[in-house]
Design a protein around this motif. Sequence first.
Motif, PDB file in Angstrom:
ATOM      1  N   ASP A  18       0.683  -1.382  -0.300  1.00 36.15           N
ATOM      2  CA  ASP A  18       0.205   0.211  -0.307  1.00 36.15           C
ATOM      3  C   ASP A  18       1.112   1.937  -0.051  1.00 36.15           C
ATOM      4  OD1 ASP A  18      -2.023  -1.087   0.347  1.00 36.15           O
ATOM      5  OD2 ASP A  18      -2.556  -1.754   2.521  1.00 36.15           O
ATOM      6  N   ASP A  19       2.040   1.242   0.889  1.00 34.80           N
ATOM      7  CA  ASP A  19       2.730   2.651   1.080  1.00 34.80           C
ATOM      8  C   ASP A  19       3.459   2.893  -0.630  1.00 34.80           C
ATOM      9  OD1 ASP A  19       2.444   2.635   3.461  1.00 34.80           O
ATOM     10  OD2 ASP A  19       4.099   2.277   5.088  1.00 34.80           O
ATOM     11  N   LEU A  20       4.022   1.573  -1.075  1.00 31.79           N
ATOM     12  CA  LEU A  20       4.142   1.704  -2.415  1.00 31.79           C
ATOM     13  C   LEU A  20       3.755   2.581  -2.668  1.00 31.79           C
ATOM     14  CD1 LEU A  20       6.467  -1.541  -2.519  1.00 31.79           C
ATOM     15  CD2 LEU A  20       7.203   0.801  -2.246  1.00 31.79           C
ATOM     16  N   GLU A  21       2.679   1.792  -3.377  1.00 31.93           N
ATOM     17  CA  GLU A  21       1.083   2.058  -4.266  1.00 31.93           C
ATOM     18  C   GLU A  21       1.237   3.650  -3.724  1.00 31.93           C
ATOM     19  OE1 GLU A  21       0.258   0.473  -6.973  1.00 31.93           O
ATOM     20  OE2 GLU A  21       0.739  -1.254  -6.285  1.00 31.93           O
ATOM     21  N   ARG A  22       1.179   3.664  -2.643  1.00 29.59           N
ATOM     22  CA  ARG A  22       0.423   5.811  -2.821  1.00 29.59           C
ATOM     23  C   ARG A  22       2.078   6.521  -2.810  1.00 29.59           C
ATOM     24  NH1 ARG A  22      -2.695   2.916   1.473  1.00 29.59           N
ATOM     25  NH2 ARG A  22      -0.889   3.020   2.669  1.00 29.59           N
ATOM     26  N   GLN A  23       3.247   5.422  -3.567  1.00 35.65           N
ATOM     27  CA  GLN A  23       4.465   6.672  -3.430  1.00 35.65           C
ATOM     28  C   GLN A  23       4.036   7.758  -4.473  1.00 35.65           C
ATOM     29  OE1 GLN A  23       7.809   6.729  -2.472  1.00 35.65           O
ATOM     30  NE2 GLN A  23       6.554   6.012  -0.805  1.00 35.65           N
ATOM     31  N   SER A  24       4.994   8.982  -4.503  1.00 36.67           N
ATOM     32  CA  SER A  24       4.668  10.022  -5.644  1.00 36.67           C
ATOM     33  C   SER A  24       5.482   9.515  -7.223  1.00 36.67           C
ATOM     34  CB  SER A  24       5.540  11.915  -4.898  1.00 36.67           C
ATOM     35  OG  SER A  24       6.599  10.903  -5.100  1.00 36.67           O
ATOM     36  N   LEU A  25       6.129   9.203  -6.814  1.00 39.47           N
ATOM     37  CA  LEU A  25       5.930   8.050  -8.058  1.00 39.47           C
ATOM     38  C   LEU A  25       5.466   6.484  -7.925  1.00 39.47           C
ATOM     39  CD1 LEU A  25       8.073   8.116 -11.192  1.00 39.47           C
ATOM     40  CD2 LEU A  25      10.024   7.683  -9.417  1.00 39.47           C
ATOM     41  N   ARG A  26       4.842   6.092  -8.605  1.00 44.05           N
ATOM     42  CA  ARG A  26       4.206   5.066  -8.618  1.00 44.05           C
ATOM     43  C   ARG A  26       4.723   4.335  -9.274  1.00 44.05           C
ATOM     44  NH1 ARG A  26      -0.885   2.152 -10.636  1.00 44.05           N
ATOM     45  NH2 ARG A  26      -1.481   0.510  -9.294  1.00 44.05           N
ATOM     46  N   LYS A  66      -6.557  -6.455  -5.544  1.00 39.31           N
ATOM     47  CA  LYS A  66      -6.536  -4.897  -5.437  1.00 39.31           C
ATOM     48  C   LYS A  66      -5.413  -4.063  -6.360  1.00 39.31           C
ATOM     49  CE  LYS A  66      -5.588  -1.848  -1.139  1.00 39.31           C
ATOM     50  NZ  LYS A  66      -5.503  -1.817   0.275  1.00 39.31           N
ATOM     51  N   TYR A  67      -5.138  -4.082  -6.876  1.00 31.75           N
ATOM     52  CA  TYR A  67      -3.672  -3.963  -7.965  1.00 31.75           C
ATOM     53  C   TYR A  67      -3.527  -4.540  -8.966  1.00 31.75           C
ATOM     54  CZ  TYR A  67      -2.468  -0.721  -2.978  1.00 31.75           C
ATOM     55  OH  TYR A  67      -3.290  -0.539  -2.256  1.00 31.75           O
ATOM     56  N   ASP A  68      -3.583  -3.492 -10.018  1.00 30.70           N
ATOM     57  CA  ASP A  68      -3.445  -4.452 -11.377  1.00 30.70           C
ATOM     58  C   ASP A  68      -1.925  -4.516 -11.882  1.00 30.70           C
ATOM     59  OD1 ASP A  68      -2.626  -1.757 -11.893  1.00 30.70           O
ATOM     60  OD2 ASP A  68      -4.250  -1.136 -13.302  1.00 30.70           O
ATOM     61  N   ASN A  69      -0.653  -4.395 -10.567  1.00 29.83           N
ATOM     62  CA  ASN A  69       0.404  -3.747 -11.175  1.00 29.83           C
ATOM     63  C   ASN A  69       1.072  -4.469 -10.996  1.00 29.83           C
ATOM     64  OD1 ASN A  69       0.475  -2.302  -9.184  1.00 29.83           O
ATOM     65  ND2 ASN A  69       1.866  -0.062  -9.290  1.00 29.83           N
ATOM     66  N   ILE A  70       0.855  -5.984  -9.821  1.00 28.19           N
ATOM     67  CA  ILE A  70       2.029  -6.628  -9.383  1.00 28.19           C
ATOM     68  C   ILE A  70       1.804  -7.706 -10.293  1.00 28.19           C
ATOM     69  CG2 ILE A  70       2.005  -8.390  -7.225  1.00 28.19           C
ATOM     70  CD1 ILE A  70       0.086  -6.097  -5.807  1.00 28.19           C
ATOM     71  N   ILE A  71       3.465  -8.626  -9.944  1.00 29.28           N
ATOM     72  CA  ILE A  71       3.316  -9.439 -10.710  1.00 29.28           C
ATOM     73  C   ILE A  71       4.322 -10.344  -9.571  1.00 29.28           C
ATOM     74  CG2 ILE A  71       5.018 -11.050 -12.442  1.00 29.28           C
ATOM     75  CD1 ILE A  71       5.680  -8.071 -13.663  1.00 29.28           C
ATOM     76  N   LEU A  72       3.471 -12.005  -8.986  1.00 26.07           N
ATOM     77  CA  LEU A  72       3.849 -12.010  -8.450  1.00 26.07           C
ATOM     78  C   LEU A  72       4.650 -14.038  -8.816  1.00 26.07           C
ATOM     79  CD1 LEU A  72       3.931 -13.697  -5.108  1.00 26.07           C
ATOM     80  CD2 LEU A  72       1.654 -15.267  -6.219  1.00 26.07           C
ATOM     81  N   ARG A  73       5.772 -14.381  -8.188  1.00 29.80           N
ATOM     82  CA  ARG A  73       6.374 -15.542  -8.486  1.00 29.80           C
ATOM     83  C   ARG A  73       6.890 -16.157  -7.431  1.00 29.80           C
ATOM     84  NH1 ARG A  73       4.214 -14.322 -12.922  1.00 29.80           N
ATOM     85  NH2 ARG A  73       5.208 -14.378 -14.497  1.00 29.80           N
TER      86      ARG A  73
END
Length: 309
Positions: free
Chosen positions: A22-30, A58-65
């Motif tokens: 959540d903290d990373l998704e809210r960064q000024s540079l996402r 919740k987010y569309d930009n997560i890659i999980l391996r």
Amino acid sequence: MKTVDVIIPTYKPDISLFRLIDDLERQSLRPEHIIIMNTEESYWTELIKTSGENPLDKYDNIILRHVTRKEFDHGETRNQGVALSTAECFLMMTQDAFPKDKMLISSLAKVLEGDVAAAYARQYPKTDCNLAERYSRKFNYPNEPMKKTQADVGRLGIKTYFCSNVCAMYRRDIYNEIGGFTHKTIFNEDMVFAGNACQKGYAIYYVPEAGVIHSHNYSCAQQFHRNFDLGVSQTDHPEIFGGISSESEGKKMVGQTIQHFRHIGKAYLIPHYIIMCGCRFMGYKLGRNYKKLPKGLIMACTMNKEYWK
């Protein structure tokens, strides 16, 4: 502005990982993507089940391996994460470090210009951090920014190559040129990379305005195991650490910490701190000489048992 991906190796993650995301998704540079390299799929499945949350929903930009414990390697698993990224820069983080504010990513990205290969953040202690560890944060992460090159080895010694993947950003073009992180390494892949970069004419930048909350209250045994692996990594990379001593820097920190305890009226902490430092030093020395040790003793000393199998 540069494109940035975040890469986080995880092992037995808990609900705090979702707070970090959540903290990373809210960064000024996402970040374009957050790439999670998780060790053992069963731990991830358990977390999703017990928390009732899933950041992939919740987010569309997560890659999980997922990788197995046997496959995990401090260098190669991170290289695999980079291979999933197409961004110009990538930020390496650990699952237990949290951005201090919304400017973390942009503060690191803006210094990655010219000859700068990597930039690392300041680490602030958690509220429960013990006084020795709190002071070591002050010693290793001062207020002033610092750009370090090979020319600084005479002045800074081992600190020239200091860089921490707790929170460090890398330029992809230089990463590719250097060949990435060491493909099999027990520990210290960040400093090996930094050493290679400096020796090839690049710079490492310390950015104090980029901050993460991160600290540990390690026991004497944990310090011993950790420093054993640190010693092994330095012995395995004589091209980086062969002509450079890290012991003088360690002695300096011990002396200053003892002075600090006296200054704040906590001299009673000194005996335990000296024992802790003895465990660190003993672990480091054994690690440095691991080639002379029997396999059984190595397995008793190491923190990363899978590395030796």
